[in-house]
Design a protein around this motif. Structure first.
Motif, PDB file in Angstrom:
ATOM      1  N   ALA A 159      57.427  41.658  32.156  1.00  0.00           N
ATOM      2  CA  ALA A 159      57.299  43.079  31.852  1.00  0.00           C
ATOM      3  C   ALA A 159      56.145  43.344  30.896  1.00  0.00           C
ATOM      4  CB  ALA A 159      58.612  43.583  31.248  1.00  0.00           C
ATOM      5  N   GLY A 160      55.888  42.419  29.980  1.00  0.00           N
ATOM      6  CA  GLY A 160      54.790  42.610  29.037  1.00  0.00           C
ATOM      7  C   GLY A 160      53.450  42.699  29.738  1.00  0.00           C
ATOM      8  N   THR A 161      53.244  41.864  30.748  1.00  0.00           N
ATOM      9  CA  THR A 161      51.993  41.897  31.498  1.00  0.00           C
ATOM     10  C   THR A 161      51.879  43.186  32.293  1.00  0.00           C
ATOM     11  OG1 THR A 161      52.020  39.495  31.675  1.00  0.00           O
ATOM     12  CG2 THR A 161      50.595  40.677  33.199  1.00  0.00           C
ATOM     13  N   ALA A 162      52.994  43.631  32.857  1.00  0.00           N
ATOM     14  CA  ALA A 162      52.983  44.904  33.595  1.00  0.00           C
ATOM     15  C   ALA A 162      52.616  46.054  32.667  1.00  0.00           C
ATOM     16  CB  ALA A 162      54.354  45.142  34.230  1.00  0.00           C
ATOM     17  N   ALA A 163      53.117  46.017  31.439  1.00  0.00           N
ATOM     18  CA  ALA A 163      52.808  47.072  30.476  1.00  0.00           C
ATOM     19  C   ALA A 163      51.325  47.051  30.112  1.00  0.00           C
ATOM     20  CB  ALA A 163      53.663  46.901  29.224  1.00  0.00           C
ATOM     21  N   MET A 164      50.764  45.851  29.977  1.00  0.00           N
ATOM     22  CA  MET A 164      49.334  45.763  29.653  1.00  0.00           C
ATOM     23  C   MET A 164      48.474  46.223  30.824  1.00  0.00           C
ATOM     24  SD  MET A 164      48.723  42.403  27.261  1.00  0.00           S
ATOM     25  CE  MET A 164      49.510  41.217  28.336  1.00  0.00           C
ATOM     26  N   ALA A 165      48.931  45.948  32.025  1.00  0.00           N
ATOM     27  CA  ALA A 165      48.178  46.397  33.198  1.00  0.00           C
ATOM     28  C   ALA A 165      48.136  47.906  33.291  1.00  0.00           C
ATOM     29  CB  ALA A 165      48.798  45.807  34.464  1.00  0.00           C
ATOM     30  N   ALA A 166      49.117  48.560  32.679  1.00  0.00           N
ATOM     31  CA  ALA A 166      49.191  50.023  32.722  1.00  0.00           C
ATOM     32  C   ALA A 166      48.515  50.681  31.527  1.00  0.00           C
ATOM     33  CB  ALA A 166      50.653  50.454  32.787  1.00  0.00           C
ATOM     34  N   LEU A 167      47.862  49.898  30.677  1.00  0.00           N
ATOM     35  CA  LEU A 167      47.179  50.469  29.513  1.00  0.00           C
ATOM     36  C   LEU A 167      46.046  51.397  29.950  1.00  0.00           C
ATOM     37  CD1 LEU A 167      46.924  47.277  27.263  1.00  0.00           C
ATOM     38  CD2 LEU A 167      48.260  49.343  26.756  1.00  0.00           C
ATOM     39  N   PRO A 168      45.687  52.367  29.117  1.00  0.00           N
ATOM     40  CA  PRO A 168      44.592  53.290  29.464  1.00  0.00           C
ATOM     41  C   PRO A 168      43.278  52.534  29.660  1.00  0.00           C
ATOM     42  CG  PRO A 168      45.834  54.094  27.570  1.00  0.00           C
ATOM     43  CD  PRO A 168      46.304  52.704  27.821  1.00  0.00           C
ATOM     44  N   GLN A 169      42.661  52.731  30.800  1.00  0.00           N
ATOM     45  CA  GLN A 169      41.411  52.031  31.112  1.00  0.00           C
ATOM     46  C   GLN A 169      40.312  52.363  30.121  1.00  0.00           C
ATOM     47  OE1 GLN A 169      40.342  49.858  33.425  1.00  0.00           O
ATOM     48  NE2 GLN A 169      42.262  49.571  34.555  1.00  0.00           N
ATOM     49  N   ALA A 170      40.316  53.589  29.597  1.00  0.00           N
ATOM     50  CA  ALA A 170      39.266  53.997  28.678  1.00  0.00           C
ATOM     51  C   ALA A 170      39.300  53.194  27.381  1.00  0.00           C
ATOM     52  CB  ALA A 170      39.403  55.486  28.364  1.00  0.00           C
ATOM     53  N   ASP A 177      42.537  45.321  33.253  1.00  0.00           N
ATOM     54  CA  ASP A 177      42.089  44.702  34.499  1.00  0.00           C
ATOM     55  C   ASP A 177      42.579  43.253  34.601  1.00  0.00           C
ATOM     56  OD1 ASP A 177      40.290  44.642  36.946  1.00  0.00           O
ATOM     57  OD2 ASP A 177      39.401  43.031  35.748  1.00  0.00           O
ATOM     58  N   THR A 178      42.453  42.522  33.498  1.00  0.00           N
ATOM     59  CA  THR A 178      42.879  41.125  33.498  1.00  0.00           C
ATOM     60  C   THR A 178      44.383  41.006  33.715  1.00  0.00           C
ATOM     61  OG1 THR A 178      41.055  40.513  32.031  1.00  0.00           O
ATOM     62  CG2 THR A 178      42.931  38.988  32.149  1.00  0.00           C
ATOM     63  N   ALA A 179      45.149  41.877  33.061  1.00  0.00           N
ATOM     64  CA  ALA A 179      46.597  41.846  33.239  1.00  0.00           C
ATOM     65  C   ALA A 179      46.970  42.164  34.678  1.00  0.00           C
ATOM     66  CB  ALA A 179      47.260  42.847  32.290  1.00  0.00           C
ATOM     67  N   GLY A 180      46.216  43.046  35.311  1.00  0.00           N
ATOM     68  CA  GLY A 180      46.477  43.355  36.713  1.00  0.00           C
ATOM     69  C   GLY A 180      46.309  42.139  37.604  1.00  0.00           C
ATOM     70  N   HIS A 181      45.275  41.361  37.341  1.00  0.00           N
ATOM     71  CA  HIS A 181      45.068  40.126  38.101  1.00  0.00           C
ATOM     72  C   HIS A 181      46.136  39.084  37.763  1.00  0.00           C
ATOM     73  CE1 HIS A 181      41.269  41.212  39.953  1.00  0.00           C
ATOM     74  NE2 HIS A 181      40.812  41.625  38.778  1.00  0.00           N
ATOM     75  N   ALA A 182      46.496  39.028  36.494  1.00  0.00           N
ATOM     76  CA  ALA A 182      47.456  38.014  36.039  1.00  0.00           C
ATOM     77  C   ALA A 182      48.799  38.160  36.739  1.00  0.00           C
ATOM     78  CB  ALA A 182      47.642  38.111  34.522  1.00  0.00           C
ATOM     79  N   ARG A 183      49.154  39.365  37.122  1.00  0.00           N
ATOM     80  CA  ARG A 183      50.456  39.595  37.749  1.00  0.00           C
ATOM     81  C   ARG A 183      50.589  38.877  39.084  1.00  0.00           C
ATOM     82  NH1 ARG A 183      51.489  45.988  37.590  1.00  0.00           N
ATOM     83  NH2 ARG A 183      53.545  45.312  38.303  1.00  0.00           N
ATOM     84  N   SER A 184      49.465  38.534  39.700  1.00  0.00           N
ATOM     85  CA  SER A 184      49.523  37.870  41.016  1.00  0.00           C
ATOM     86  C   SER A 184      49.285  36.364  40.923  1.00  0.00           C
ATOM     87  CB  SER A 184      48.488  38.493  41.959  1.00  0.00           C
ATOM     88  OG  SER A 184      47.171  38.249  41.479  1.00  0.00           O
ATOM     89  N   ILE A 185      49.163  35.849  39.707  1.00  0.00           N
ATOM     90  CA  ILE A 185      48.905  34.417  39.531  1.00  0.00           C
ATOM     91  C   ILE A 185      50.229  33.681  39.368  1.00  0.00           C
ATOM     92  CG2 ILE A 185      47.823  32.664  38.075  1.00  0.00           C
ATOM     93  CD1 ILE A 185      45.763  34.775  37.254  1.00  0.00           C
TER      94      ILE A 185
END
Length: 203
Positions: A159-170, A177-185
């Motif tokens: 869940a922590g990685t999912a939360a980081m993937a949802a952080l504001p891009q700005a 972006d990295t957390a988004g990739h990490a979710r599939s590793i």
């Protein structure tokens, strides 16, 4: 009053490991282990002085299963080191809560010392000497201990990685972006990939 039954180090370690598996490392107390064994807390002090000595028995119980015979020669030293690291990972997989104890007891665990001796021999055969070899062993121990804890106690797909993937891009473009990739590793890809990076560096 009946004399308390004798307990072997293996029985003590097995009971302590059962407590850790059930309640986590924080749940390891002399009282909890005594309850697991069906004896009094004070009776345990006939066998161990304190929790630290009990921890050492647990580390040995788990790591004694690690095969410390050198991998077959004739292959690249990095692949032989990879095999040795994989053996520790496999042994710890069933009891990840004990992994932090391997760091605490690394200088006194016979099993971990035998593992280290084999790894050092492989490193020496690979041409690593003196200070380089000492740093290499510490790096390998640090990696395997940290990676196993991440894999089992704080996986990147949680869940922590999912939360980081949802952080504001700005604000956090690279982290999100990295957390988004990490979710599939997967765990194996992550572990092997990190070990690849380390072994290339050691070369």
């Amino acid at each position: 009053m009946p004399r308390p039954r004798s307990l072997t180090p293996t029985q003590l370690a097995t009971a302590a490991l059962a407590v850790i598996d059930r309640e986590g490392l924080a749940g390891l107390t002399m009282r909890a282990v005594a309850t697991q064994l069906g004896t009094s807390t004070m009776a345990l002090y006939r066998y161990v002085h304190d929790r630290r000595e009990l921890e050492a028995l647990v580390v040995e119980l788990v790591l004694d299963a690690v095969d410390t015979t050198p991998p077959p020669g004739g292959t690249d030293w990095r692949e032989r080191v990879r095999a040795m690291v994989g053996r520790v990972r496999a042994a710890a997989a069933a009891h990840p809560e004990i992994v932090p104890l391997t760091l605490t007891h690394r200088h006194s665990s016979p099993s971990l010392m035998r593992w280290s001796e084999t790894v050092l021999a492989v490193l020496a055969e690979g041409g690593l000497g003196g200070r380089h070899r000492a740093i290499a062993l510490r790096c390998l121990l640090g990696y395997v201990i940290g990676a196993i804890q991440l894999e089992h106690l704080g996986p990147l797909t949680g869940a922590g990685t999912a939360a980081m993937a949802a952080l504001p891009q700005a604000q956090f473009p690279h982290l999100a972006d990295t957390a988004g990739h990490a979710r599939s590793i997967g765990a194996d890809e992550e572990f092997d990939g990190g070990l690849d990076v380390l072994l290339r560096g050691l070369s």
